[in-house]
Design a protein around this motif. Structure first.
Motif, PDB file in Angstrom:
ATOM      1  N   LEU A 134       0.839  -1.192   0.000  1.00  0.00           N
ATOM      2  CA  LEU A 134       0.000   0.000   0.000  1.00  0.00           C
ATOM      3  C   LEU A 134       0.878   1.247   0.000  1.00  0.00           C
ATOM      4  O   LEU A 134       1.708   1.430   0.881  1.00  0.00           O
ATOM      5  N   VAL A 135       0.699   2.079  -1.012  1.00  0.00           N
ATOM      6  CA  VAL A 135       1.407   3.360  -1.074  1.00  0.00           C
ATOM      7  C   VAL A 135       0.402   4.438  -0.720  1.00  0.00           C
ATOM      8  O   VAL A 135      -0.588   4.633  -1.419  1.00  0.00           O
ATOM      9  N   PHE A 136       0.659   5.143   0.390  1.00  0.00           N
ATOM     10  CA  PHE A 136      -0.280   6.163   0.849  1.00  0.00           C
ATOM     11  C   PHE A 136      -0.192   7.417   0.002  1.00  0.00           C
ATOM     12  O   PHE A 136       0.736   7.593  -0.784  1.00  0.00           O
ATOM     13  N   GLN A 137      -1.157   8.302   0.240  1.00  0.00           N
ATOM     14  CA  GLN A 137      -1.130   9.612  -0.394  1.00  0.00           C
ATOM     15  C   GLN A 137       0.082  10.381   0.133  1.00  0.00           C
ATOM     16  O   GLN A 137       0.400  10.267   1.316  1.00  0.00           O
ATOM     17  N   TYR A 138       0.725  11.155  -0.701  1.00  0.00           N
ATOM     18  CA  TYR A 138       1.946  11.877  -0.332  1.00  0.00           C
ATOM     19  C   TYR A 138       2.920  10.975   0.430  1.00  0.00           C
ATOM     20  O   TYR A 138       3.304  11.289   1.555  1.00  0.00           O
ATOM     21  N   PRO A 139       3.334   9.867  -0.171  1.00  0.00           N
ATOM     22  CA  PRO A 139       4.177   8.908   0.558  1.00  0.00           C
ATOM     23  C   PRO A 139       5.557   9.464   0.876  1.00  0.00           C
ATOM     24  O   PRO A 139       6.261   8.912   1.712  1.00  0.00           O
ATOM     25  N   ALA A 144       9.701   6.591  -2.308  1.00  0.00           N
ATOM     26  CA  ALA A 144       8.700   6.007  -1.418  1.00  0.00           C
ATOM     27  C   ALA A 144       7.960   4.862  -2.104  1.00  0.00           C
ATOM     28  O   ALA A 144       7.698   3.820  -1.493  1.00  0.00           O
ATOM     29  N   ILE A 145       7.648   5.032  -3.384  1.00  0.00           N
ATOM     30  CA  ILE A 145       6.961   3.966  -4.114  1.00  0.00           C
ATOM     31  C   ILE A 145       7.900   2.756  -4.257  1.00  0.00           C
ATOM     32  O   ILE A 145       7.479   1.610  -4.073  1.00  0.00           O
ATOM     33  N   ALA A 146       9.185   3.032  -4.530  1.00  0.00           N
ATOM     34  CA  ALA A 146      10.153   1.935  -4.632  1.00  0.00           C
ATOM     35  C   ALA A 146      10.213   1.156  -3.323  1.00  0.00           C
ATOM     36  O   ALA A 146      10.357  -0.066  -3.328  1.00  0.00           O
ATOM     37  N   GLY A 147      10.071   1.872  -2.203  1.00  0.00           N
ATOM     38  CA  GLY A 147      10.098   1.222  -0.894  1.00  0.00           C
ATOM     39  C   GLY A 147       9.007   0.186  -0.736  1.00  0.00           C
ATOM     40  O   GLY A 147       9.166  -0.795  -0.001  1.00  0.00           O
ATOM     41  N   VAL A 148       7.890   0.398  -1.394  1.00  0.00           N
ATOM     42  CA  VAL A 148       6.795  -0.577  -1.324  1.00  0.00           C
ATOM     43  C   VAL A 148       6.974  -1.663  -2.386  1.00  0.00           C
ATOM     44  O   VAL A 148       6.801  -2.855  -2.115  1.00  0.00           O
ATOM     45  N   ILE A 149       7.392  -1.231  -3.582  1.00  0.00           N
ATOM     46  CA  ILE A 149       7.606  -2.203  -4.668  1.00  0.00           C
ATOM     47  C   ILE A 149       8.671  -3.229  -4.270  1.00  0.00           C
ATOM     48  O   ILE A 149       8.589  -4.402  -4.646  1.00  0.00           O
ATOM     49  N   ALA A 150       9.660  -2.797  -3.458  1.00  0.00           N
ATOM     50  CA  ALA A 150      10.750  -3.684  -3.061  1.00  0.00           C
ATOM     51  C   ALA A 150      10.249  -4.899  -2.291  1.00  0.00           C
ATOM     52  O   ALA A 150      10.957  -5.897  -2.178  1.00  0.00           O
ATOM     53  N   ILE A 176      -1.341  -1.270  -4.204  1.00  0.00           N
ATOM     54  CA  ILE A 176      -2.401  -0.266  -4.102  1.00  0.00           C
ATOM     55  C   ILE A 176      -1.751   1.101  -3.957  1.00  0.00           C
ATOM     56  O   ILE A 176      -0.844   1.273  -3.140  1.00  0.00           O
ATOM     57  N   LEU A 177      -2.200   2.058  -4.733  1.00  0.00           N
ATOM     58  CA  LEU A 177      -1.639   3.408  -4.640  1.00  0.00           C
ATOM     59  C   LEU A 177      -2.770   4.406  -4.440  1.00  0.00           C
ATOM     60  O   LEU A 177      -3.728   4.431  -5.200  1.00  0.00           O
ATOM     61  N   ASP A 178      -2.651   5.219  -3.383  1.00  0.00           N
ATOM     62  CA  ASP A 178      -3.661   6.233  -3.091  1.00  0.00           C
ATOM     63  C   ASP A 178      -3.205   7.554  -3.701  1.00  0.00           C
ATOM     64  O   ASP A 178      -2.210   8.129  -3.254  1.00  0.00           O
ATOM     65  N   ILE A 189      -4.090  -1.485  -7.994  1.00  0.00           N
ATOM     66  CA  ILE A 189      -5.310  -0.754  -7.640  1.00  0.00           C
ATOM     67  C   ILE A 189      -4.908   0.694  -7.416  1.00  0.00           C
ATOM     68  O   ILE A 189      -4.071   0.977  -6.549  1.00  0.00           O
ATOM     69  N   VAL A 190      -5.458   1.592  -8.203  1.00  0.00           N
ATOM     70  CA  VAL A 190      -5.105   3.002  -8.060  1.00  0.00           C
ATOM     71  C   VAL A 190      -6.345   3.786  -7.640  1.00  0.00           C
ATOM     72  O   VAL A 190      -7.418   3.610  -8.198  1.00  0.00           O
ATOM     73  N   VAL A 191      -6.177   4.606  -6.589  1.00  0.00           N
ATOM     74  CA  VAL A 191      -7.259   5.486  -6.155  1.00  0.00           C
ATOM     75  C   VAL A 191      -6.977   6.864  -6.721  1.00  0.00           C
ATOM     76  O   VAL A 191      -5.854   7.344  -6.622  1.00  0.00           O
TER      77      VAL A 191
END
Lengths: 271, 295
Positions: B89-94, B155-161, B168-170, B200-202
């Protein structure tokens, strides 16, 4: 329990008599109440004070549940105080229970009971103030009441401003903490298990972003305030002027009456 | 096909029993299939953020179940923990969650928590940095020295890793300039195709959703009124607008053209489709006017 459920300083909007009282009156009443609380020496005095609080909670309509929830964070202190008083109050005559090094006297039970009651009433009435008064009114009132100290060159306005900003940012920071915590949990951070050292280390991914964002917010706020020409309290006027009404004088008189009543009940020496 | 992620009658109530009680989700049934690119749209306060935080076990449902690969994520503590790694899960403004001294260390936070060995962590950090287009030279820099767009990619790479099966990306593109938006969208697309992951993209950018998502789920007041292909969902233009959402600009233009009497297909939602539709309409018109000319 989610961080959001913390009720510290939370305001329950309403239109009851307690909400409409001048905030300065409410602060003074709180002072009266606390003074009376520390004067009380017997069951009659405590009974009067407890009844007053119950009445005030009923009038405010915030509900006993909300008041009790405020007690949660101090539960440990209450228990600790009770145990200490129970064990270490010397008494005359035979101890009620004597077991190994433990000796419990009748006086100990009495002191412990009253001490717990005192702490609970103290916290409840403080919470009742913040539940029924918005933080902005509260700081306005404090600034007004501390006005006398201005003559002693105390920066009262600045202190009040700092307090209102601090109060204003408590919910924001709680929300922020919640968000960062969720984000790190989503990356597998574990804040709940492990020994003390492990848990302290687990806080780093939470605290670093939190501090950075707090500094960023402070910076932005300072810029926004300067953009609106804020330069301290000098010559500053208010949109909302505080004004005492008839009910405030009556409430203050009743507060004084409570203090006197508690003082008198000490003389009666019941129980 | 069996869904990789599923909710059953999911409900969530905030601050139950206080004056602030709020029902954020009401009996939500949602499915996501392997390899799908799913869009969730809804305006602020519709319950979309609450929904996605249930999907990886950050929030516990008040009632209902969340299943990841067919298993209830609240069945045991270990199941919840595994769900957090399977569903990224990637939060808003990660970018505000970065904390380490170097980009490398920050990206490796997730894989480290998974208990992987050094070599595997190193592989994943480098691979995910490559996915989001971060050069190796950046890895040893402090994340706080980077630009806003770069921070977000770290930050996104931190989740993809963590190599989640569902990512999921907010609002991943909120607050970025058009170049930044394109970069992030293509990074997500790369991860999607390379790992055949479910995305899943919000968002509330209809244009972006129209371009990228295979399927759209609309969420309003904690319920799902529409769920289907973008073409089907955008056909409900008026209802969407009454929910504070809109339809892509192209769809609106074509609805107006249709209303003005042009013989175009109004169910288009991208510029490419619009071109096709106009050419088709012109062709049809051309043949009819040719016939007219001949008479």
């Amino acid at each position: 329990m989610a961080l959001k459920d913390i009720t510290l300083g939370q305001y329950f909007p309403g239109k009851t008599l307690l909400h409409r009282l001048d905030p300065r009156t409410k602060i003074l009443l709180l002072v009266f109440y606390i003074v009376a609380l520390f004067m009380a020496k017997n069951a009659l005095g405590y009974g009067l004070l407890a009844l007053t609080l119950v009445g005030a909670v009923l009038v405010s309509r915030v509900g006993f549940k909300a008041v009790l929830r405020g007690m949660k964070p101090v539960f440990f202190i209450v228990v600790f105080t009770a145990v200490l008083n129970l064990l270490y109050t010397p008494g005359q005559g035979e101890p009620l229970i004597a077991f190994w090094v433990i000796k419990i006297y009748w006086e100990g039970i009495r002191t412990a009971f009253f001490m717990v009651l005192r702490i609970m009433l103290l916290i409840s009435c403080t919470f009742l103030l913040t539940y029924t008064t918005s933080p902005i009114l509260l700081t306005d009132a404090l600034e007004d009441l501390l006005g006398l100290l201005k003559k002693l060159r105390l920066p009262v306005h600045e202190l009040a401003m700092m307090m209102s900003i601090a109060l204003r940012f408590i919910p924001t920071l709680i929300e922020e903490t919640d968000k960062i915590m969720s984000a790190q949990k989503a990356r597998g951070a574990d804040f709940e298990t492990g020994n003390l050292l492990h848990r302290a280390q687990a806080l780093i991914p939470l605290l670093v972003p939190l501090f950075i964002s707090a500094f960023r917010r402070a910076d932005e706020l300072a810029v926004a305030m300067e953009c609106r020409c804020y330069h301290g309290g000098e010559g500053r006027t208010r949109m909302r002027q505080l004004k005492y009404a008839g009910r405030d004088y009556i409430a203050l008189l009743l507060g004084l009456a409570l203090c006197v009543a508690v003082w008198c009940s000490n003389l009666l020496g019941v129980f | 096909m069996t869904p990789i992620l599923q909710t059953e009658k999911l409900s969530h109530v905030y601050s139950a029993g206080t004056p602030f009680e709020h029902r954020a989700l009401v009996d939500v049934d949602l499915c996501a299939y392997p390899g799908e690119y799913l869009g969730i749209i809804g305006h602020t306060g519709s319950g979309k953020s609450t929904l996605i935080q249930h999907l990886n076990g950050l929030l516990k449902p008040t009632s209902g179940r969340v299943l990841v690969e067919g298993k209830d994520i609240w069945a045991s503590k270990e199941a919840t923990r595994q769900a957090r790694f399977r569903v990224g899960l990637v939060f808003q403004y990660p970018e505000y969650q970065l904390f380490e001294e170097t980009v490398y260390k920050d990206i490796s936070f997730g894989p480290k928590n998974m208990g992987l060995d050094e070599a595997e962590i190193d592989r994943r950090v480098r691979e995910s940095a490559a996915f989001v287009g971060l050069p190796d030279s950046v890895l040893e820099q402090s994340p706080f020295e980077l630009s806003g767009g770069q921070k977000r990619r770290v930050a996104i790479a931190g989740v993809i890793a963590m190599e989640p099966a569902v990512l999921i990306l907010d609002e991943p593109t909120a607050g970025l300039d058009p170049v930044g938006v394109e970069q992030i969208l293509s990074n997500i697309h790369d991860y999607h195709t390379a790992k055949n992951a479910t995305i899943i993209v919000v968002s509330h950018s209809m244009e972006e959703m129209a371009r990228t998502a295979h399927r759209l789920v609309v969420i309003n007041d904690g319920r799902i009124p529409f769920d289907g292909a973008p073409r089907e969902v955008f056909a409900h233009g008026e209802e969407l607008e009454s929910m504070g959402l809109g339809v892509p600009r192209m769809t609106r233009v074509f609805h107006r053209l249709k209303a003005l009497g042009a013989g175009v297909d109004p169910s288009v939602y991208t510029v490419a489709q619009a071109k096709e539709a106009i050419l088709a309409a012109l062709k049809a018109k051309g043949t009819s006017s040719d016939e007219g000319g001949a008479v």
